[in-house]
Scaffold this active site. Structure first.
Site, short mmCIF file in Angstrom:
data_model
loop_
_atom_site.label_atom_id
_atom_site.label_comp_id
_atom_site.label_asym_id
_atom_site.label_seq_id
_atom_site.Cartn_x
_atom_site.Cartn_y
_atom_site.Cartn_z
N LYS A 123 0.84 -1.20 0.00
CA LYS A 123 0.00 0.00 0.00
C LYS A 123 0.88 1.26 0.00
CE LYS A 123 -3.75 -2.49 2.18
NZ LYS A 123 -4.38 -2.94 3.42
N GLN A 127 -4.95 -1.71 9.69
CA GLN A 127 -4.66 -2.97 9.00
C GLN A 127 -5.19 -4.14 9.81
OE1 GLN A 127 -3.20 -3.33 5.88
NE2 GLN A 127 -3.68 -5.50 6.11
N ASP A 159 -11.34 2.45 4.38
CA ASP A 159 -11.65 1.03 4.20
C ASP A 159 -13.16 0.80 4.13
OD1 ASP A 159 -10.01 -1.04 3.71
OD2 ASP A 159 -9.52 -1.52 5.78
#
Ligand code: NAP
Length: 301
Positions: free
Chosen positions: A53, A97, A120
């Site tokens: 990422k 994460q 997200d």
């Protein structure tokens, strides 16, 4: 198979487009987009995902920062990091994460993220917005799949779709996005009976079960389109010096390839699109925070 649903190719095209938008609009905005990634503990797979990422952000011109907290950090340490990033005007997107080490309340931490920085798309408010069809950050993996289907001119209206998996991360938002595109959607899970009977009725089959090689020839009808979300590192051989691994999905790709019309490869299908949609969500949040019109709304289902 007529079509390979090539996520790597589309992700590369999207990166070019995003880089142009960022280069052009950062002059007006006075700064580049900012993404903060919070990683807790030493899970090696998470390390690889975070590094991928970070590299993708660099390629398009997003300023990314990694907040790597120790496994023995307290819940309040993580909460404090989230709170300070919520207040940081240079941070447009915050990504926690997953998975977190055992014992952390994932739901509470996801809820602590400012919904307008939730790149997200997993905040309760953003999942609610998805259900209601309101604009907002969308969960990256299903949004990436929608973009890939659209790019390949796969018409969803009136189509019968089966989604295998009902997680908050993939299965549930996927089903909602497909429904919003006027498909008729059935969701299967581990308690579903006669899975093959169900999947054989599908024009499009999305497999997100997290079970290597679960789906084979017996599950697909001729001409079906298959999206394989699963990704697994399987050991193929081992000796005293080295172990060999290969990547595979939830679908026995070689077996179904001759029967289906289109399919995502593993790797190179859904994975790159997940990262691309994180970039899209971050750029979208940056434009929102800087009062600019969105240049990426066509990519958000
Ligand atoms: P998850 O939270 O473990 O959910 C798996 C879902 O599959 C559950 O709903 C489960 O049913 C269902 N399931 C399990 N075994 C089944 C079976 N035999 N038949 C039918 N349904 C079954 O996993 P996830 O987070 O959704 O991820 C799914 C897979 O996608 C994983 O392999 C993950 O690594 C991969 N993934 C890839 C990307 C990418 O970018 N490529 C992104 C995200 C996830 P129950 O609800 O009944 O338990």
């Amino acid at each position: 198979m007529e079509i390979i649903l090539d996520g790597k190719k589309l992700a590369a095209e999207l990166e070019i487009r995003l880089k142009q938008d960022i280069d052009h609009l950062s002059i007006i905005a006075g700064r580049r987009p900012g993404l903060a990634v919070i990683r807790v503990g030493e899970d090696p797979a998470s390390g690889v995902y975070v590094s991928n990422k970070e590299k993708a952000c660099k390629r398009v011109g997003i300023d990314s920062s990694i907040f790597h907290l120790k496994e023995d950090s307290s819940f309040d340490d993580i909460l404090g990091t989230v709170a300070s990033l919520n207040n940081d005007l240079n941070v447009d997107g915050i990504l926690l994460q997953l998975p977190l080490p055992n014992g952390f309340d994932e739901t509470r931490l996801l809820k602590a993220i400012d919904p307008e920085k939730d790149v997200d798309g997993l905040h309760t408010i953003n999942l609610g917005r998805l259900i209601k069809g309101e604009a907002g950050p969308r969960s990256c993996t299903p949004a990436g799949i929608m973009a890939l289907l659209r790019y390949n001119n796969i018409d969803l209206e009136g189509k019968r779709v089966v989604v295998i998996g009902r997680s908050i991360l993939v299965g549930k938002p996927m089903a909602l996005m497909l429904q919003a595109a006027n498909a008729t959607v059935t969701v299967a899970h581990s308690k579903t009976l006669n899975l093959a009977e169900l999947t054989n009725q599908a024009d499009l089959l999305v497999v997100a079960a997290g079970k290597p090689n679960l789906i084979g020839c017996e599950h697909v009808s001729p001409g079906c389109i298959v999206v394989d979300v699963g990704i697994h590192r399987i050991q193929t051989s081992t000796n005293l010096i080295e172990s060999k691994f290969k990547l595979c999905g939830d679908v026995r790709a070689k077996e179904v390839a001759s029967k289906v019309r289109a399919m995502t490869p593993v790797p190179g299908g859904v994975g790159p699109m997940t990262v691309a949609m994180l970039l899209v969500n971050t750029v979208n949040r940056w434009q929102f925070h800087c009062g600019l019109s969105s240049t990426v709304s066509d990519l958000l289902p």
